[in-house]
Design an enzyme around this catalytic site. Structure first.
Site, PDB file in Angstrom:
ATOM      1  N   THR A   1       0.834  -1.205   0.000  1.00 12.99           N
ATOM      2  CA  THR A   1       0.000   0.000   0.000  1.00 12.99           C
ATOM      3  C   THR A   1       0.867   1.253   0.000  1.00 12.99           C
ATOM      4  O   THR A   1       1.926   1.271   0.601  1.00 12.99           O
ATOM      5  CB  THR A   1      -0.869  -0.015   1.281  1.00 12.99           C
ATOM      6  OG1 THR A   1      -1.657  -1.193   1.259  1.00 12.99           O
ATOM      7  CG2 THR A   1      -1.745   1.211   1.395  1.00 12.99           C
TER       8      THR A   1
ATOM      9  N   GLY B   1     -10.331  -3.836   2.280  1.00 20.52           N
ATOM     10  CA  GLY B   1      -9.418  -3.690   3.418  1.00 20.52           C
ATOM     11  C   GLY B   1      -9.564  -2.326   4.066  1.00 20.52           C
ATOM     12  O   GLY B   1     -10.596  -1.659   3.930  1.00 20.52           O
ATOM     13  N   ASP B   2      -8.527  -1.888   4.770  1.00 23.39           N
ATOM     14  CA  ASP B   2      -8.647  -0.635   5.515  1.00 23.39           C
ATOM     15  C   ASP B   2      -8.386   0.604   4.663  1.00 23.39           C
ATOM     16  O   ASP B   2      -8.801   1.703   5.042  1.00 23.39           O
ATOM     17  CB  ASP B   2      -7.685  -0.623   6.717  1.00 23.39           C
ATOM     18  CG  ASP B   2      -6.233  -0.652   6.280  1.00 23.39           C
ATOM     19  OD1 ASP B   2      -5.907  -1.426   5.341  1.00 23.39           O
ATOM     20  OD2 ASP B   2      -5.426   0.091   6.857  1.00 23.39           O
TER      21      ASP B   2
ATOM     22  N   GLY C   1      -0.765  -2.117   6.198  1.00 20.61           N
ATOM     23  CA  GLY C   1      -0.613  -3.312   7.019  1.00 20.61           C
ATOM     24  C   GLY C   1      -1.754  -4.264   6.769  1.00 20.61           C
ATOM     25  O   GLY C   1      -2.429  -4.183   5.746  1.00 20.61           O
TER      26      GLY C   1
END
Lengths: 342, 342
Positions: B209, B239-240, B261
């Protein structure tokens, strides 16, 4: 001189005694709280916030809503009272609201711009901080149950669209035809939303998202939220309901929260997590934190809606900045509250 | 008795003087800080955190990464130094990382389980708390630019999948064929991930990322994040990175944060918002807040990764709990840092 010294000594002794007493009181409170934490249960639900007033909603309609809220909250509370988990109580309670066409979740969800129903849901376990969520699903009868499956049986937190439905097929989840969700009144609402000259009615101005937060006998808090999103939403828009931290948050150390409102504003403020963070870092009460976020921060950026929440001691908050919010709770003393308007 | 009284008086006078001096020092510091707040700029980027060590990455490869990080951070800094906005700097900086096959964003994104590239991105404006994000898009060259368009030119915060791409067509956004994103090395990584007996290499164990946080001359903080997600991800997993509060957060009152992460853990902790909340409610420094979340809370629930962040005074944090994180910064004094390992 001697008299003032004597007075000072007496005063000091008195202060010392008072401190001692205060300490023993607070000790006994914390003991009581520890004991009762093993016993108490509490549950709170919402069926959406919005622009609703007594004179624009028929008494019959009000009774329908109140009866369904009563059915849902009573079901969840009986699960908790019988020793069931908050995880079970939240799902079964939300299932009742999802299955009712009165609310914008499951059957009765609003229509998107393209004319079908796209559903979002999320659930979070305050003990482990595990969470599961789904966005933009179209043929799972109870989206909250699929959110649970994502949490319990995948490596992921958030699955979306057709992928989430592929995952659903690998689990024991009830699938339905997309037509199951469609109700005539929501279709009318879409037509009004797409026809800019149409007069919107009160139902067009409410966010019918449903949510539930429960505290079980083990002291575990679970929060869940389920929605059809916004009428006429486009471009596979995802609102706050499936966003952990915005629509849903739970942490046994603080509280559990489920949001309802204009989702974009709830995402920008990370509403559910912000309430938990204020309790954790500022040591404020749940009610103070909820009021700060919903009555102050949210209107400041132009957002509206509300939350239901409960803290680790079973204190319940139902805070909203709209004229009404469908809501119900059964508190740690077994007292039931069901309300629609302010 | 008189001598001790005199001594006490001198001591009191000395303490008073010391306090006075301390006050004038702090006054001058705060003046300096106020003045410089109008002048200072700062920027920080990451290209992903992961299991990387000097002996497993060739010197040539290290040089390639460092050169690209240098190009990106220098571009962003020059925009800020010339009076450009943080919003512009974050997008142009991330574009360089998206266009490079070295990082898991844009060209060079990892493959999902089905064998194609699904991209996520988000951006947030610390002045207004406006935010935009996209999830699961497959043919927009620079996802961060589409996230900006969602923020600036839609009523929504998060659009997903084909709907997000429909929206892209209404904006002046560069579209590419899905084959544009595919690189041979990522395809090999997918094959290794899907073949359980294959030996994973260091590149399989990093989260590539990319992200950027910038502070401009007006004191505005903007944070952005762009990613291809996890190799072999399934079921339209999100995802985040596109989750405001988890992968990205910005608030002029506190800080801006971009995460990299294992996204599921970052969502559960609302990592980016939690760092901001600790600063706001506990009055901790950015570095303390970032260390608490990344070095303490994240490992406690089994997560790994890192963040880059900067606060309203231009202080920079780059905190990770993995062996390495591709990172670079140019601080308020113009000092450049570029690093890969601990």
């Amino acid at each position: 001189m001697k008299r003032s010294l004597l007075f000072s000594l007496v005063l000091l002794a008195f202060i010392g005694l008072a401190c001692q007493q205060e300490k023993s009181v607070s000790d006994s409170v914390s003991e009581k709280s520890e004991n009762s934490a093993e016993e108490i249960v509490a549950i709170v639900i919402h069926g959406g916030a919005g622009v609703m007033s007594r004179d624009r909603m028929s008494e019959e309609k009000q009774k329908e809503y109140i009866a369904k809220l009563d059915e849902a909250i009573s079901k969840g509370h009986s699960i908790l009272r019988d020793g069931g988990t908050a995880m079970e109580a939240v799902q079964r309670t939300i299932n009742i609201l999802e299955d009712s066409p009165l609310f914008n979740a499951g059957k009765g969800a609003v229509f998107n711009h393209e004319g079908y129903n796209e559903l979002d849901a999320s659930i979070m376990d305050g003990q482990t901080l595990n969470a599961g969520a789904v966005a933009g699903i179209t043929n799972v009868k109870n989206p909250i149950n699929l959110a649970y499956e994502v949490m319990a049986n995948s490596d992921h937190v958030l699955l979306s669209g057709s992928g989430a439905q592929e995952f659903a097929k690998t689990r024991n989840i009830e699938m339905v035809d997309t037509s199951y969700f469609a109700t005539p009144s929501r279709l009318e609402a879409l037509k009004r939303a797409q026809n800019k000259t149409a007069l919107l009615n009160w139902e067009d101005k409410k966010f019918g998202t449903v949510g539930c937060v429960a505290l079980d006998k083990d002291g575990n808090i679970v929060a869940g939220t389920s929605t059809g999103g916004m009428t006429n939403k486009r471009w596979n828009r995802i609102g706050d309901s499936p966003i952990i931290g915005a629509g849903t948050y739970a942490n046994n150390a603080t509280c559990g929260v489920s949001s309802t409102g204009w989702g974009e504003y709830f995402i920008r403020l990370a509403v559910a997590h912000d309430i938990s963070a204020q309790m954790l870092y500022k040591n404020t009460s749940l009610q103070e934190a909820a009021e700060d976020v919903i009555l102050k921060k949210l209107p400041e950026i132009g957002g509206d809606g509300g939350i239901v929440a409960l803290d680790k001691d079973g204190n319940i908050s139902m805070v909203f900045n709209t004229p009404g919010m469908f809501r119900a709770s059964i508190d740690k003393n077994g007292e039931k509250t069901i309300k629609i308007f302010k």
